[in-house]
Write an enzyme that holds these catalytic residues in place. Structure first.
Site, PDB file in Angstrom:
ATOM      1  N   GLY A  18      30.637  60.312  42.486  1.00  8.54           N
ATOM      2  CA  GLY A  18      31.339  59.061  42.800  1.00  8.54           C
ATOM      3  C   GLY A  18      32.110  58.601  41.575  1.00  8.54           C
ATOM      4  CB  ALA A  21      32.779  50.192  40.674  1.00  4.75           C
ATOM      5  CB  CYS A  53      38.112  44.070  43.996  1.00  4.96           C
ATOM      6  SG  CYS A  53      36.478  44.670  43.564  1.00  4.96           S
ATOM      7  CB  VAL A  91      27.887  66.116  45.304  1.00  6.75           C
ATOM      8  CG1 VAL A  91      26.476  66.659  45.142  1.00  6.75           C
ATOM      9  CG2 VAL A  91      28.662  66.210  43.995  1.00  6.75           C
ATOM     10  CB  VAL A 294      24.698  52.887  38.938  1.00  6.21           C
ATOM     11  CG1 VAL A 294      23.859  53.371  37.766  1.00  6.21           C
ATOM     12  CG2 VAL A 294      25.918  53.792  39.118  1.00  6.21           C
ATOM     13  CG  ASP A 296      28.472  48.821  46.470  1.00  7.40           C
ATOM     14  OD1 ASP A 296      28.267  48.028  45.534  1.00  7.40           O
ATOM     15  OD2 ASP A 296      29.529  48.858  47.122  1.00  7.40           O
ATOM     16  CE1 TYR A 444      38.206  15.763  29.314  1.00 10.40           C
ATOM     17  CE2 TYR A 444      37.823  14.789  27.154  1.00 10.40           C
ATOM     18  CZ  TYR A 444      38.393  14.730  28.418  1.00 10.40           C
ATOM     19  OH  TYR A 444      39.162  13.653  28.761  1.00 10.40           O
TER      20      TYR A 444
HETATM   21  C1  LIG Z   1      37.962  45.819  50.271  1.00  8.64           C
HETATM   22  C2  LIG Z   1      36.921  45.557  49.222  1.00  8.64           C
HETATM   23  C3  LIG Z   1      37.022  44.432  48.426  1.00  8.64           C
HETATM   24  C4  LIG Z   1      36.054  44.176  47.471  1.00  8.64           C
HETATM   25  N1  LIG Z   1      36.191  43.061  46.693  1.00  8.64           N
HETATM   26  C5  LIG Z   1      35.263  42.815  45.751  1.00  8.64           C
HETATM   27  C6  LIG Z   1      35.393  41.703  44.887  1.00  8.64           C
HETATM   28  O1  LIG Z   1      36.375  40.948  44.976  1.00  8.64           O
HETATM   29  N2  LIG Z   1      34.412  41.491  43.972  1.00  8.64           N
HETATM   30  C7  LIG Z   1      33.343  42.321  43.843  1.00  8.64           C
HETATM   31  O2  LIG Z   1      32.486  42.093  42.973  1.00  8.64           O
HETATM   32  N3  LIG Z   1      33.204  43.398  44.622  1.00  8.64           N
HETATM   33  C8  LIG Z   1      34.125  43.659  45.567  1.00  8.64           C
HETATM   34  N4  LIG Z   1      33.995  44.765  46.360  1.00  8.64           N
HETATM   35  C9  LIG Z   1      32.802  45.611  46.201  1.00  8.64           C
HETATM   36  C10 LIG Z   1      32.957  46.593  45.051  1.00  8.64           C
HETATM   37  O3  LIG Z   1      34.163  47.281  45.204  1.00  8.64           O
HETATM   38  C11 LIG Z   1      31.775  47.543  45.063  1.00  8.64           C
HETATM   39  O4  LIG Z   1      30.609  46.775  44.875  1.00  8.64           O
HETATM   40  C12 LIG Z   1      31.844  48.575  43.960  1.00  8.64           C
HETATM   41  O5  LIG Z   1      33.025  49.331  44.055  1.00  8.64           O
HETATM   42  C13 LIG Z   1      30.625  49.504  44.040  1.00  8.64           C
HETATM   43  O6  LIG Z   1      30.743  50.533  43.110  1.00  8.64           O
HETATM   44  P1  LIG Z   1      30.064  51.938  43.381  1.00  8.64           P
HETATM   45  O7  LIG Z   1      30.387  52.795  42.205  1.00  8.64           O
HETATM   46  O8  LIG Z   1      28.671  51.757  43.772  1.00  8.64           O
HETATM   47  O9  LIG Z   1      30.789  52.497  44.688  1.00  8.64           O
HETATM   48  P2  LIG Z   1      32.318  52.746  44.965  1.00  8.64           P
HETATM   49  O10 LIG Z   1      33.193  51.991  44.020  1.00  8.64           O
HETATM   50  O11 LIG Z   1      32.523  52.539  46.414  1.00  8.64           O
HETATM   51  O12 LIG Z   1      32.503  54.284  44.642  1.00  8.64           O
HETATM   52  C14 LIG Z   1      31.784  55.253  45.316  1.00  8.64           C
HETATM   53  C15 LIG Z   1      32.614  56.517  45.367  1.00  8.64           C
HETATM   54  O13 LIG Z   1      31.748  57.615  45.584  1.00  8.64           O
HETATM   55  C16 LIG Z   1      32.409  58.572  46.364  1.00  8.64           C
HETATM   56  N5  LIG Z   1      31.384  59.422  46.966  1.00  8.64           N
HETATM   57  C17 LIG Z   1      30.391  59.060  47.819  1.00  8.64           C
HETATM   58  N6  LIG Z   1      29.613  60.110  48.118  1.00  8.64           N
HETATM   59  C18 LIG Z   1      30.118  61.166  47.440  1.00  8.64           C
HETATM   60  C19 LIG Z   1      29.734  62.512  47.342  1.00  8.64           C
HETATM   61  N7  LIG Z   1      28.690  62.993  48.001  1.00  8.64           N
HETATM   62  N8  LIG Z   1      30.475  63.317  46.564  1.00  8.64           N
HETATM   63  C20 LIG Z   1      31.542  62.851  45.882  1.00  8.64           C
HETATM   64  N9  LIG Z   1      31.945  61.586  45.944  1.00  8.64           N
HETATM   65  C21 LIG Z   1      31.242  60.731  46.709  1.00  8.64           C
HETATM   66  C22 LIG Z   1      33.155  57.726  47.387  1.00  8.64           C
HETATM   67  O14 LIG Z   1      34.254  58.452  47.892  1.00  8.64           O
HETATM   68  C23 LIG Z   1      33.597  56.531  46.544  1.00  8.64           C
HETATM   69  O15 LIG Z   1      34.920  56.677  46.068  1.00  8.64           O
HETATM   70  C24 LIG Z   1      34.969  45.061  47.312  1.00  8.64           C
HETATM   71  C25 LIG Z   1      34.878  46.208  48.098  1.00  8.64           C
HETATM   72  C26 LIG Z   1      35.846  46.464  49.045  1.00  8.64           C
HETATM   73  C27 LIG Z   1      35.742  47.700  49.878  1.00  8.64           C
END
Ligand SMILES: Cc1cc2nc3c(=O)[nH]c(=O)nc-3n(C[C@H](O)[C@H](O)[C@H](O)COP(=O)(O)OP(=O)(O)OC[C@H]3O[C@@H](n4cnc5c(N)ncnc54)[C@H](O)[C@@H]3O)c2cc1C
Length: 566
Positions: A18, A21, A53, A91, A294, A296, A444
């Site tokens: 992944g 983020a 985001c 993966v 780490v 979500d 302030y």
């Molecule tokens: C539209 C939207 C708006 C958002 N706005 C906000 C905001 O304003 N503020 C905020 O705090 N949060 C926001 N979020 C949430 C935030 O983007 C996520 O909490 C954050 O990106 C989580 O990070 P992560 O690394 O866990 O997952 P992600 O950033 O989702 O990255 C996971 C990546 O892993 C890849 N992946 C998954 N499985 C595999 C695999 N088996 N092999 C290879 N790659 C894989 C996926 O393709 C994906 O690109 C928003 C989310 C979305 C969708």
């Protein structure tokens, strides 16, 4: 990290699944701590490190260019960090016995293995799409990736979308509502719960609901979508709901929440928590000492309730990615847990919260114990009233009645909202009390705040209660029909609407009319929002009356009334 798999390069290897983020942050941090390690990111999508985001604003054309969403590219990672980024590489399995992963190139179909010394999972969470009838009809979208946003943008233009239904009234649903309205699309939101923004308490959500309605969004709360049908002439979609409503539209955005991507972790036998997220310790290590997780996909500890929760936010994902890298490289970093600090813009409103809501406290308690808490409502302006442009912020502030620990805050307003929430967020993380907030020294000048900032005021109002200076009552105490209910607003305000059975003595006449009030029994004092009634409460108490201040006054009562509680 002890090197076990050095056959390719002779160097220890960190593999990261992944590349957005959590994953991208972890990789970059790991490189800053070691020049001697091979670091590989596998990302199944076409992009790494993109701004998910920002996606609603790309759909809304506020961010017009896709390239502005790309925070980094594979070549940037290669050149700046010497990190090997492999996009289009999924993966598909983890072999814990051999310490290797199986990778499939989604473009070429090639399958290969890569060995690791440390493996980090940051696969994120996938939008929930329940198997409702018609869910796969064209024109029904979720929003997670840049390709998702392309599909939505194209559909809007090609089909000339005029009406959209958003299923789900959480952060992403509301951001999408604003952006679609901005493109001239008529928007309906269908939400199963009786309120939008589940992180807020219902009476605070009323402010957001009113604002959505004022901006032309049609809200259908407390109604669940049951399915989707093709429009009568083969065009468009009809969204059907439990209450047998039908919402014809040209496009549906499904935004009812996300679910951790745990397939890999589960198949590899890693421990999964009761909520369906990967279980990790405070160093982000999974049940396998060579594998970290780490973002979500993991369950996290809530610092207020002491419970495991799922929290899909970018800030925690980034911090966790950094901590995992630290630990892999031998540092003793620890994740402190979360408190769900979040902000969202909904048209002209800023809605933000941190810590526990009242409904969460009623459900989970404090540190696993039954909650003994109190709440206050206040509506200060974001900067001093005499400086032009002062905007009110409606604040609900919750604290423990035992030691005054700050437990949570929700705020809705147009300006300066997130600044107050950020300060209180830090207070919660440090276990601060309302007495600490009274004493917080904050910036302030007239353009920016008040000599008593809303943060100080929240602390002061709460501390006044805990010290017994101004006991608190609430709108539902007034409805109990006990004691005397005193309205200290002007006669004109009183005439425009008041609590049934209340008497009116304006604040400025109170000292001269004390004789009209009973010496025994409780007096519940209210005004528009709790400020004048605080002064009145103090006058009464200093004159021997048993007076309490109705927090938030008529304002909070009106918010509650719209929740449908009364
Ligand atoms: C539209 C939207 C708006 C958002 N706005 C906000 C905001 O304003 N503020 C905020 O705090 N949060 C926001 N979020 C949430 C935030 O983007 C996520 O909490 C954050 O990106 C989580 O990070 P992560 O690394 O866990 O997952 P992600 O950033 O989702 O990255 C996971 C990546 O892993 C890849 N992946 C998954 N499985 C595999 C695999 N088996 N092999 C290879 N790659 C894989 C996926 O393709 C994906 O690109 C928003 C989310 C979305 C969708």
């Amino acid at each position: 990290m002890s090197p076990h798999n050095q056959e390719q390069s002779g160097r220890p290897r960190v593999l990261i699944i992944g590349g957005v983020a959590g994953g991208a942050t972890c990789a970059a941090r790991a490189r800053r701590l070691s020049e001697e390690t091979d670091i590989i990111i596998f990302e199944r999508g076409p992009y790494v490190s993109f701004a998910n985001c920002g996606l609603p604003y790309y759909v809304g054309d506020i961010i017009p260019k896709e390239r502005d969403l790309l925070l980094a590219t594979p070549s940037y990672f290669r050149e700046r960090f010497n990190i090997d980024v492999r996009v289009h590489c999924e993966v598909t399995a983890i072999n814990r016995q051999k310490n290797e992963v199986q990778v499939r190139n989604t473009e070429t179909g090639e399958v290969y293995q890569e060995a690791y010394d440390a493996l980090v999972l940051s696969p994120g969470a996938a939008p929930v799409r329940p198997p409702l009838p018609g869910i796969d009809l064209p024109g029904i979208f979720s929003l997670r990736t840049i390709p998702d946003s392309h599909r939505i943008r194209e559909w809007i233009v090609e089909r000339g979308v005029k009406r959209a239904v958003i299923v789900g009234g959480g952060f992403i649903g509301l951001e999408m509502a604003e952006n679609l309205v901005g493109r001239g699309i008529s928007v309906s939101i269908v939400e199963m719960l009786p309120q939008v923004m589940p992180s807020l308490d219902p009476e605070m959500a009323v402010l957001v609901q009113d604002h959505l309605a004022a901006n032309g969004v049609s809200l259908h709360l407390g109604d669940a979508v049951t399915g989707f049908e093709q429009g009568a002439d083969g065009h468009g979609i009809v969204v059907t709901t439990q209450s047998r409503d039908k919402h014809p539209c040209d496009m549906v955005i499904f935004a009812i929440g996300v679910r951790p991507e745990i397939k890999l972790a589960r198949e590899a036998g890693l421990e999964i928590g009761a909520l369906g997220g990967i279980r990790v310790d405070d160093q982000m290590r999974t049940s396998d000492s060579r594998i970290w997780a780490v973002g979500d996909a993991v369950e996290v500890l809530d610092v207020v309730s002491g419970e495991w929760i799922l929290l899909a936010l970018a800030g925690p994902a980034n911090r966790q990615g950094r901590i995992a890298a630290d630990v892999i490289m031998g540092r003793n970093s620890r994740f402190r847990g979360v408190q769900a600090t979040a902000v969202c813009k909904v048209f002209d409103l800023v809605v933000a919260s941190t810590g526990a809501s009242e409904k969460a406290l009623q459900r989970s308690g404090i540190d696993g114990r039954r909650a003994r808490y109190e709440k206050v409502y206040l509506e200060p302006t974001h900067h001093v009233g005499y400086y032009p442009g002062a905007k009110p912020i409606m604040i609900k502030f919750i604290f423990s009645t035992e030691e005054g620990r700050v437990l949570g805050v929700q705020a809705v307003g147009e300006e300066g909202v997130e600044k107050r929430i950020d300060v209180i967020s830090m207070a919660i993380q440090k276990g601060a009390t309302v007495f600490d907030l009274e004493e917080a020294e904050l910036c302030y000048a007239p353009q920016f705040g008040g000599a008593k900032d809303p943060v100080n005021l929240a602390g002061m109002v709460a501390a006044n209660i805990l010290r017994g200076d101004s006991p608190v009552a609430h709108w539902d105490d007034v409805n109990q029909g006990q004691g005397t209910v005193l309205d200290v607003r002007t006669p004109r305000e009183f005439a425009a609407g008041h609590f049934e059975g209340s008497i009116n003595i304006p604040l400025d006449e109170l000292r001269g009319r004390l004789g009209e009030l009973p010496q025994d029994g409780e007096i519940l004092v209210y005004c528009r929002q709790g400020h004048r009634s605080y002064y009145a409460t103090r006058i009464l108490r200093l004159n021997g009356f048993n007076a309490s201040n109705v927090s938030g006054g008529i304002l909070t009562y009106n918010m509650q009334r719209k929740v449908g509680v009364l």
